[in-house]
Structure formats: C-alpha cells, structure tokens
Design a protein around this motif. Structure first.
Motif, PDB file in Angstrom:
ATOM      1  N   ASP A  41       0.821  -1.210   0.000  1.00 48.13           N
ATOM      2  CA  ASP A  41       0.000   0.000   0.000  1.00 48.13           C
ATOM      3  C   ASP A  41       0.858   1.266   0.000  1.00 48.13           C
ATOM      4  N   ALA A  42       2.179   1.095  -0.123  1.00 47.68           N
ATOM      5  CA  ALA A  42       3.055   2.236  -0.424  1.00 47.68           C
ATOM      6  C   ALA A  42       3.144   2.359  -1.942  1.00 47.68           C
ATOM      7  N   GLU A  43       3.952   3.300  -2.411  1.00 43.08           N
ATOM      8  CA  GLU A  43       4.353   3.270  -3.808  1.00 43.08           C
ATOM      9  C   GLU A  43       4.952   1.890  -4.044  1.00 43.08           C
ATOM     10  N   GLY A  51       0.471   1.542  -4.729  1.00 45.87           N
ATOM     11  CA  GLY A  51       0.481   2.945  -5.130  1.00 45.87           C
ATOM     12  C   GLY A  51       1.632   3.195  -6.087  1.00 45.87           C
ATOM     13  N   GLY A  52       1.956   4.482  -6.276  1.00 47.58           N
ATOM     14  CA  GLY A  52       3.145   4.819  -7.057  1.00 47.58           C
ATOM     15  C   GLY A  52       2.936   4.875  -8.551  1.00 47.58           C
ATOM     16  N   HIS A  85      -2.886   4.939  -6.794  1.00 50.35           N
ATOM     17  CA  HIS A  85      -2.562   6.245  -6.207  1.00 50.35           C
ATOM     18  C   HIS A  85      -1.226   6.673  -6.816  1.00 50.35           C
ATOM     19  N   PRO A  86      -1.040   7.962  -7.104  1.00 50.45           N
ATOM     20  CA  PRO A  86       0.271   8.361  -7.645  1.00 50.45           C
ATOM     21  C   PRO A  86       1.396   8.191  -6.625  1.00 50.45           C
ATOM     22  N   GLN A 138      -9.582  12.990  -2.714  1.00 47.74           N
ATOM     23  CA  GLN A 138      -9.160  12.942  -4.128  1.00 47.74           C
ATOM     24  C   GLN A 138      -9.210  11.523  -4.683  1.00 47.74           C
ATOM     25  N   TYR A 139      -8.936  10.530  -3.825  1.00 49.79           N
ATOM     26  CA  TYR A 139      -8.875   9.129  -4.283  1.00 49.79           C
ATOM     27  C   TYR A 139      -9.807   8.288  -3.413  1.00 49.79           C
TER      28      TYR A 139
END
Ligand code: ZN
Length: 584
Positions: A236-238, A275-276, A331-332, A351-352
């Motif tokens: 769930d990180a980048e 994400g990332g 997610h970016p 936003q997400y």
C-alpha cells in the motif's frame, strides 16, 4: 606489564593494522556471506593499487576463479582514481561447501570465506510473506486493544497472526550499521545477503553508478528463473518503495524509482498492486515523476495484464476467471491508511475515494496467482505502519496493523483450502514506542496529569470494533498513552490527529527542525517536547529492537528463537526447495 609498555605495544598493533588495511583488497560477497547453491551473484575484487589484470591471482578453494561458472568479466584499470577492479558477473556455485577465496595482486591480498548451502526438496507449494513495515510489539498491542477489546485483563479475541504456531525474534541490522532501513532489511529477506542502508539486491561497493554495484539474486528472480511458479508483489506504499522493490530490483539507492518501476515491469511478476502510479506514466502526464516518455501502463496492457486503477476495477478483475496477470496502481504516491479511508476521510481520501484495502489486494492477488498449478510466491506489505510510526502517529499505525491482521486472515482462509502454503508475518525492522498507561480527559490538572499509570490507568473506552475490526471513534475520552522514545522537537497533544497525519516538526532556520506550532494553536495545553534526535531530524526513526516474526504452515517450524534477517531468506528458499539437489 607497565603502562608505557602496553601503550607502545598498542601503538605498534594499531600501526600494523593500518598498514595492512591500506593494502588489503576488498571482496564482494563479503566475508561470512552465506550463498544459496545455484543462485547468481557478482564477484567484485577492489584493489587499492592500479595493477595489470594478469597480476591478479584469485583462487577459490585452491582453483583459479576463471574455472567458475559466470556470464562475463569486466576489468576496470583504475576505478574512481582508487585502484583496479575485477568483476565476474552472474557467478554460480552449485556445490554445497565452505569456500575460501584468496586474492593476491602485487602487494595486496585479501581472503574471505563463504558458506554455500542447499535446501533439500520443496516442502511447500506456495509462500505468502507479509511485511508489517516498521511494526513493533506496541503496534500489535495497540491494534489488539482497539480491535479486539480487553476486559479485566483478558483480550476478547486475537489478531490473526497471534495464534501462529511458530515465532522468532529477528535481528535487523545491516552490513554497515546497527540501524537498518527498509531497503537493506528487505534485501536481507529477499537475497540472504546483508547490505548497507538504502541498498537492495547489491553489495555496497565503490562503484560510482548506483546501478553498477555487485548484484545478488533475489527470491523474485529465483522464482522466475528456477521454477514455474508465479510471483506477486503487493504494497500500500508506492510499489517502487524499498520493500516491494527489493523483491526483484538491484540498486545502491532506493530513490532510483524510475529504474525500479522499469525493473518491476521487467520482472514478469504476474501480480503487481499498490500505489506509485507516478513512475508508470510518461513525463508530462498528470502526476508523472518519470524523466522519459515510457508508458509502462500501456506496456503492461500490451503484455496481457489486466490493468486496474480503482478498488471496483480490482475486485472485478480479481474475480474474472480469465485474469492471468494483474497490474493495479491506485494512487500516484503512497495509498491512504485505513483510519482515513474508513473513518476520518482525511489525507488524500477525498481525491482518491476508490482505493482498495490491503485485504482486497491480497484476495485479488491470491485469486490470480492460485491459477498456476505450480504454486506462487506472494509478498504483501502493510507499508503504512512505518509511514505512520515515523511521524509519531500511533493511532494511524494501529489501524493499519488491524488492516494487516485482516489481510493475513485472507491468507489463512486461503491456506485452509490450500494447506501446502507457508505464511510468514514479520516486520522488516522496528520503531520506538510503547504503551505506558491511559490518558483520561476527566483527570484534573494539566495534560501530563491526565496520564494514568499502574492502577490509575484503568482501561481505555474505545467503542467495540465494527465487523471489519475497526473502532469507529478514535477520539474517545480514555485513550492509550502511547509514547515514542526517539523524536524530533514536537508538541505532545495526547490526542489523535483528526485532520490528517501528524506533522511533528517543520523546518526552522537552516537545517534545523522545530516543533510544528499548529498543534499548540489547535490545543493550548499541548506540551513542547525537546527532541532527542539530531536537530535536522523531522520525524522519528527506526530502531534496532528485534522484530517479532510469526509463521504457520509447512516449513514454518524453522522459525524459532533469535534469527538473523538473512535466515528468513533461508527459511523461504528452504520451504520452496530452490536448491533441491545440491552437489556435495
Ligand atoms: Zn521507515
């Protein structure tokens, strides 16, 4: 012995050591390295002097190293003005034995010993490795209190990894430092080799290019090269962040994220979720952080991956029987944690709003990977436990520890119908932090007098958790008194941060960070705490405290007592039988 005699002896010894040190070559893999039989590694010999290649005599157990299996050599006559370097790429040693490598080159010499080990036959078909990034015992306890409740000293139920039959304490230090980061700690799990802070899949050498350091093969690569199993990477990180990256990538600098995204694509992992997205889309497109025009999202599609960007798309693709490969980027940057997604709706949730939960990513990954009759290796990271421990935001870390418990439950349910599955749950390193009592707003006096300890602590009054295991109110009147012990200047509020993740310190003059004054404005009785870390620290730091690993399933009995983090790699490759018939 007289003191002057001792001193002169010491001086002589130190002088001698310095001289030897000055002319000793450096060899990678380093002394005491353990190497999986049949795995690939780069052998690098760094000399202090400029020599001719033919003057380098390197003997492994008495035989010249050019008799080894390797893919190529490189000789650098003078590297960075320091001396000559000889590199053998992709060396493979198949025979299980102790090895001595002796190098002589002019006045220089060096010697290292390696242990090349085998695994025996496979004991298990699937391995699921959960990393609770930075998860401490206090994170677990806080999660259990909030999620399961405690009455008269007895927890009302347990976290999903509390009842696993095997448990070990893990030492997490790297080759260069007592305190590790997520790159070299995960690299130890993924390669069985120690390395330095910020490095993954490589030893830290004197190479100038961050991508030119001597490589060691990762579990992800071994799965792809030596088995017909599938590979999954979930975070769930980048997904370019250190922990997921270290499953397949090799770099001296974990910040080489564009390169890491390229490596993830090249890895042919069947499942990549997290994400990332900023590193998967070409420069110029919204949120892109790439420095080129490569569009990896399109390339995943071309390669036959189902590509998803929201929770709904993920769940649908996971259930679709025709999904064989799955790439999802939601997610970016890092994804949002469960306290924000489910309860507070803060940080970037507005936003997400359609981000998946770690449980949903785990389920989708298992659906896709289990279609391979040969089995799989899946790594699932609950990354945000660490991301919230850094800024001393223990409530958010606790909610994400509950989420990890839920995701592990998904894997345990899978293992009920697939008993040939090893499940490992472990932090990669720890943080500071412990629970010292209960903060009770009804106690009289200034903020610190509201901390009840021993008999005055009593119990907190979080509401009973909902069906997903989360209490729906976190700003209750009796809260855990949870204190970190390594911190920058900050204001201690003893309250959950309802408006977004805690930002304990902000930049003052020069490189110095000061307590973020917003928290005193929001709460007038907040206590100013002078930092005990260097003044340029803006958040808390990792700890050398042991990490607690739990495991269940075939092969889990290997995890016990105190273990070095490189032993976790051995536990994984042993269960999978990745060096099954080593030559003796
Ligand atoms: Zn960290």
């Amino acid at each position: 012995m007289r003191m002057s005699r001792i001193l002169s002896l010491l001086t002589a010894i130190i002088g001698c050591m310095t001289t030897l040190d000055g002319i000793a070559a450096t060899i990678y893999p380093i002394d005491q390295a353990s190497i999986l039989a049949g795995s690939k590694f780069d052998l690098r010999i760094e000399l202090d002097n400029v020599v001719e290649q033919k003057s380098i005599k390197a003997m492994l157990n008495g035989r010249p190293i050019d008799q080894l299996k390797f893919s190529g050599t490189q000789f650098i006559p003078s590297e960075a003005g320091k001396g000559s370097t000889l590199i053998l790429r992709d060396v493979v040693i198949d025979q299980v034995a102790r090895y001595q490598l002796k190098v002589n080159a002019g006045a220089e010499q060096a010697e290292v010993s390696w242990d090349v080990y085998g695994t025996g036959p496979a004991k298990v078909k699937n391995v699921i490795l959960f990393i609770g990034d930075g998860m401490t015992i206090a994170n677990r306890t806080a999660a259990r209190v909030l999620s399961k409740g405690i009455v008269q000293g007895k927890y009302q139920s347990a976290l999903s990894f509390d009842d696993m039959p095997h448990m070990a304490l893990i030492g997490t230090s790297g080759s260069d430092s007592l305190i590790t980061d997520s790159a070299n700690s995960m690299s130890a799990y993924m390669t069985g080799h120690k390395t330095g802070v910020n490095a993954m899949g490589v030893y830290v050498s004197r190479a100038q290019n961050t991508l030119e350091h001597p490589k060691v093969e990762t579990v992800g690569e071994l799965i792809k090269r030596k088995t017909n199993k599938s590979l999954g990477i979930v975070s769930d990180a980048e997904v370019e962040d250190a922990t997921p990256a270290a499953v397949v990538a090799h770099t001296r600098r974990r910040t080489d994220k564009q390169y890491i995204a390229d490596q993830l694509f090249a890895s042919n992992a069947e499942v990549i979720l997290g994400g990332g997205s900023a590193y998967f889309v070409p420069q110029g497109s919204p949120n892109s952080k790439r420095k080129d025009n490569r569009n990896l999202v399109e390339q995943f599609q071309t390669k036959g991956y189902a590509v998803v960007a929201t929770r709904d798309e993920l769940v649908a693709a996971g259930k679709n029987p025709s999904t064989k490969k799955l790439f999802g980027s939601f997610h970016p940057d890092n994804m949002d944690g469960s306290l924000d997604r489910f309860i507070l709706k803060k940080n970037t949730v507005p936003q997400y709003p359609n981000q998946p939960d770690l449980t949903e990513m785990t389920q989708a990954a298992l659906n896709v990977l289990s279609k391979n009759p040969n089995g799989f290796f899946l790594m699932v990271e609950a990354a945000l436990i660490d991301k919230f421990n850094h800024p001393l935001d223990w409530e958010r870390a606790a909610y994400d520890t509950i989420m990890l418990s839920n995701a592990v439950q998904v894997a345990k349910d899978f293992a009920k119908t697939h008993p040939d599955t090893l499940i490992i749950v472990t932090p990669d390193h720890t943080h500071s932090g412990s629970i010292s009592g209960v903060v009770d707003d009804s106690r009289p006096g200034p903020l610190r007098e509201k901390v009840g300890v021993y008999a005055n602590a009593g119990y907190p009054n979080y509401p009973t958790a909902n069906n997903a295991g989360y209490p729906e109110k976190v700003d209750v009147s009796r809260r855990l008194a949870y204190f970190y012990s390594a911190y920058p200047d900050h204001f201690e509020t003893m309250h959950p941060k309802m408006d977004g993740t805690f930002v304990p310190a902000i930049k003052g003059e020069g490189d110095v960070y000061i307590a973020n004054p917003i928290y005193q404005q929001l709460q007038h009785d907040a206590i100013h705490v002078d930092g005990n870390l260097p003044a340029r620290a803006d958040v808390g730091v990792h700890s050398a405290d042991d990490a607690v690993l739990t495991a269940t399933g075939p092969g889990s009995e290997r995890f016990k007592g105190f273990m070095d983090n490189t032993e976790v790699f051995k536990g994984i490759v042993n269960a999978l039988g990745l060096a099954p018939t080593p030559l003796k």
